[in-house]
Design a protein around this motif. Structure first.
Motif, PDB file in Angstrom:
ATOM      1  N   UNK A   1      95.625  61.557 -22.349  1.00  0.00           N
ATOM      2  CA  UNK A   1      95.263  62.827 -21.705  1.00  0.00           C
ATOM      3  C   UNK A   1      95.502  63.956 -22.712  1.00  0.00           C
ATOM      4  N   UNK A   2      94.504  64.804 -22.885  1.00  0.00           N
ATOM      5  CA  UNK A   2      94.620  65.924 -23.818  1.00  0.00           C
ATOM      6  C   UNK A   2      94.659  67.238 -23.061  1.00  0.00           C
ATOM      7  N   UNK A   3      95.457  68.157 -23.563  1.00  0.00           N
ATOM      8  CA  UNK A   3      95.440  69.511 -23.012  1.00  0.00           C
ATOM      9  C   UNK A   3      94.162  70.176 -23.490  1.00  0.00           C
TER      10      UNK A   3
ATOM     11  N   UNK B   1     108.776  71.276 -14.297  1.00  0.00           N
ATOM     12  CA  UNK B   1     110.040  71.088 -15.013  1.00  0.00           C
ATOM     13  C   UNK B   1     110.146  71.949 -16.270  1.00  0.00           C
ATOM     14  N   UNK B   2     109.060  72.057 -17.035  1.00  0.00           N
ATOM     15  CA  UNK B   2     109.135  72.730 -18.331  1.00  0.00           C
ATOM     16  C   UNK B   2     108.778  74.216 -18.292  1.00  0.00           C
TER      17      UNK B   2
ATOM     18  N   UNK C   1     104.451  66.498 -23.363  1.00  0.00           N
ATOM     19  CA  UNK C   1     104.769  65.665 -22.203  1.00  0.00           C
ATOM     20  C   UNK C   1     103.582  64.889 -21.633  1.00  0.00           C
ATOM     21  N   UNK C   2     102.383  65.187 -22.067  1.00  0.00           N
ATOM     22  CA  UNK C   2     101.210  64.511 -21.508  1.00  0.00           C
ATOM     23  C   UNK C   2     101.121  63.070 -22.004  1.00  0.00           C
TER      24      UNK C   2
ATOM     25  N   UNK D   1     101.590  64.229 -11.101  1.00  0.00           N
ATOM     26  CA  UNK D   1     102.214  64.007 -12.414  1.00  0.00           C
ATOM     27  C   UNK D   1     102.090  65.244 -13.293  1.00  0.00           C
ATOM     28  N   UNK D   2     100.925  65.895 -13.241  1.00  0.00           N
ATOM     29  CA  UNK D   2     100.741  67.135 -13.996  1.00  0.00           C
ATOM     30  C   UNK D   2     101.660  68.225 -13.446  1.00  0.00           C
ATOM     31  N   UNK D   3     101.769  68.278 -12.123  1.00  0.00           N
ATOM     32  CA  UNK D   3     102.648  69.260 -11.485  1.00  0.00           C
ATOM     33  C   UNK D   3     104.095  69.068 -11.928  1.00  0.00           C
ATOM     34  N   UNK D   4     104.546  67.826 -12.019  1.00  0.00           N
ATOM     35  CA  UNK D   4     105.926  67.534 -12.422  1.00  0.00           C
ATOM     36  C   UNK D   4     106.209  68.080 -13.828  1.00  0.00           C
TER      37      UNK D   4
END
Length: 150
Positions: A127-129, A67-68, A122-123, A60-63
């Motif tokens: 979930x935090x960056x 994409x962005x 997008x997270x 999911x993180x990879x997606x």
């Protein structure tokens, strides 16, 4: 509940030029960028959840990043649209080149700020960056930390 940090690494090839710079980087050139994305959250504890034990599925993180960032910046050339480089960008685009026009000087420092905004948007809300590290070369990189920017 324990907080865990997980990191996924990405790589992409991007060209850029720094308008007004007083060194070699004023010329169009490229880098093999390496981006490390670290997020923080609590592992899923619901035993009926398919992703039990994960903070976020690496897929999911990879997606999100693919994409962005990866799909957008890979094999593109980045120019600051607020400089005369816009004329070069337009010429390259006419010739079929992938050009990105940004509203900042495309340094690693500014790119990592841009990437942080894109990823945070997008997270999932739980979930935090935590941080980003953008390596421009093997010995040079820029880092962004949430703790420095809140």
């Amino acid at each position: 509940m324990s907080k865990i940090r997980i990191t996924k690494q990405f790589s992409f090839e991007t060209g850029h030029a720094l308008y007004g710079y007083d060194g070699k980087c004023k010329n169009v050139h490229g880098h093999s960028y390496k981006l490390s994305v670290t997020v923080i959250g609590s592992p899923i504890t619901d035993t009926s959840h398919v992703k039990l034990g994960m903070v976020i599925d690496f897929g999911d993180l990879k997606k999100i990043v693919k994409e962005d960032i990866e799909d957008v910046f890979d094999h593109a050339t980045v120019f600051n649209k607020n400089t005369p480089h816009v004329e070069l960008a337009e010429e390259l685009q006419k010739r079929g080149h992938n050009v990105i026009l940004v509203d900042y000087q495309p340094t690693s420092e500014n790119m990592v700020i841009d990437f942080a905004k894109k990823i945070k948007a997008r997270l999932p809300e739980n979930i935090l960056l935590h941080s980003l590290r953008l390596k421009e070369t093997e010995t040079s990189y820029a880092e962004w930390y949430a703790s420095d920017n809140d």
